[in-house]
Design a protein around this motif. Structure first.
Motif, PDB file in Angstrom:
ATOM      1  N   SER A 102       0.812  -1.214   0.000  1.00  0.00           N
ATOM      2  CA  SER A 102       0.000   0.000   0.000  1.00  0.00           C
ATOM      3  C   SER A 102       0.848   1.268   0.000  1.00  0.00           C
ATOM      4  O   SER A 102       0.429   2.295   0.525  1.00  0.00           O
ATOM      5  CB  SER A 102      -0.967  -0.015   1.184  1.00  0.00           C
ATOM      6  OG  SER A 102      -0.277  -0.183   2.403  1.00  0.00           O
ATOM      7  N   SER A 103       2.050   1.176  -0.571  1.00  0.00           N
ATOM      8  CA  SER A 103       2.947   2.329  -0.701  1.00  0.00           C
ATOM      9  C   SER A 103       3.217   3.033   0.620  1.00  0.00           C
ATOM     10  O   SER A 103       3.363   4.254   0.658  1.00  0.00           O
ATOM     11  CB  SER A 103       2.402   3.319  -1.732  1.00  0.00           C
ATOM     12  OG  SER A 103       2.358   2.708  -2.999  1.00  0.00           O
ATOM     13  N   GLY A 104       3.277   2.241   1.696  1.00  0.00           N
ATOM     14  CA  GLY A 104       3.610   2.807   2.994  1.00  0.00           C
ATOM     15  C   GLY A 104       5.066   3.238   3.040  1.00  0.00           C
ATOM     16  O   GLY A 104       5.841   2.970   2.114  1.00  0.00           O
ATOM     17  N   PRO A 105       5.447   3.887   4.134  1.00  0.00           N
ATOM     18  CA  PRO A 105       6.836   4.333   4.262  1.00  0.00           C
ATOM     19  C   PRO A 105       7.778   3.150   4.482  1.00  0.00           C
ATOM     20  O   PRO A 105       7.351   2.042   4.818  1.00  0.00           O
ATOM     21  CB  PRO A 105       6.798   5.236   5.498  1.00  0.00           C
ATOM     22  CG  PRO A 105       5.649   4.722   6.299  1.00  0.00           C
ATOM     23  CD  PRO A 105       4.636   4.233   5.295  1.00  0.00           C
ATOM     24  N   VAL A 106       9.046   3.402   4.324  1.00  0.00           N
ATOM     25  CA  VAL A 106      10.076   2.408   4.624  1.00  0.00           C
ATOM     26  C   VAL A 106       9.983   2.076   6.109  1.00  0.00           C
ATOM     27  O   VAL A 106       9.781   2.972   6.943  1.00  0.00           O
ATOM     28  CB  VAL A 106      11.471   2.984   4.277  1.00  0.00           C
ATOM     29  CG1 VAL A 106      12.576   2.082   4.788  1.00  0.00           C
ATOM     30  CG2 VAL A 106      11.592   3.221   2.787  1.00  0.00           C
TER      31      VAL A 106
END
Length: 150
Positions: A102-106
């Motif tokens: 879900s294109s979350g942060p690193v």
């Protein structure tokens, strides 16, 4: 669908370097728990052994038979897990899953090395292989803790 040249770029020198140097790549002689995970899509497998004392990983070993992305993820996992709690591992697993799906942060330290796998977001068929090592680690910790409480 990404182009073939994008797939080639995905296998960067950094990913290949991690894949070639997986920490804790030998199985443990006396693990508290062992979990083997397999990706049905690509056939990658990871077997993880853990030793746990006072709720923290004190020993870790893994046997990795996976693509370069799965190997790189196993390298990041192996370099981060000694001394961690089950909650730490679960948080790293969920952050990696969110980064990929879900294109979350690193993920935060000590799992920030997963940032090298950010380009794999677009390759959903690679996600299962990338998640194998950290998922097996979390499951092995759960089993070790349950056995200790029994």
């Amino acid at each position: 669908m990404p182009a073939d040249t994008d797939l080639i770029k995905l296998y960067s020198n950094r990913i290949l370097g991690l894949a070639a140097d997986i920490p804790h790549h030998k199985r443990l002689d006396a693990p508290d728990a062992t979990v083997k995970k397999r990706s049905p899509l690509c056939g990658s497998t990871v077997t993880v052994d853990v030793q746990v004392e006072n709720g923290r990983i004190t020993g870790f070993g893994q046997d990795v038979k996976a693509c370069a992305l799965g190997q790189a993820a196993a390298a990041v996992t192996g370099s981060a897990v000694i001394g961690l709690t089950l909650e730490d591992v679960r948080n790293g697993r969920e952050a990696l899953r969110a980064m990929l799906k879900s294109s979350g942060p690193v993920p935060a330290a000590p799992f920030d090395g997963f940032e090298v796998l950010e380009p794999a977001r677009d390759y959903k068929n690679r996600h299962a292989s990338i998640l194998l090592s950290i998922e097996a680690t979390a499951e092995a910790m759960e089993q070790a803790i349950q056995a200790d409480c029994a």
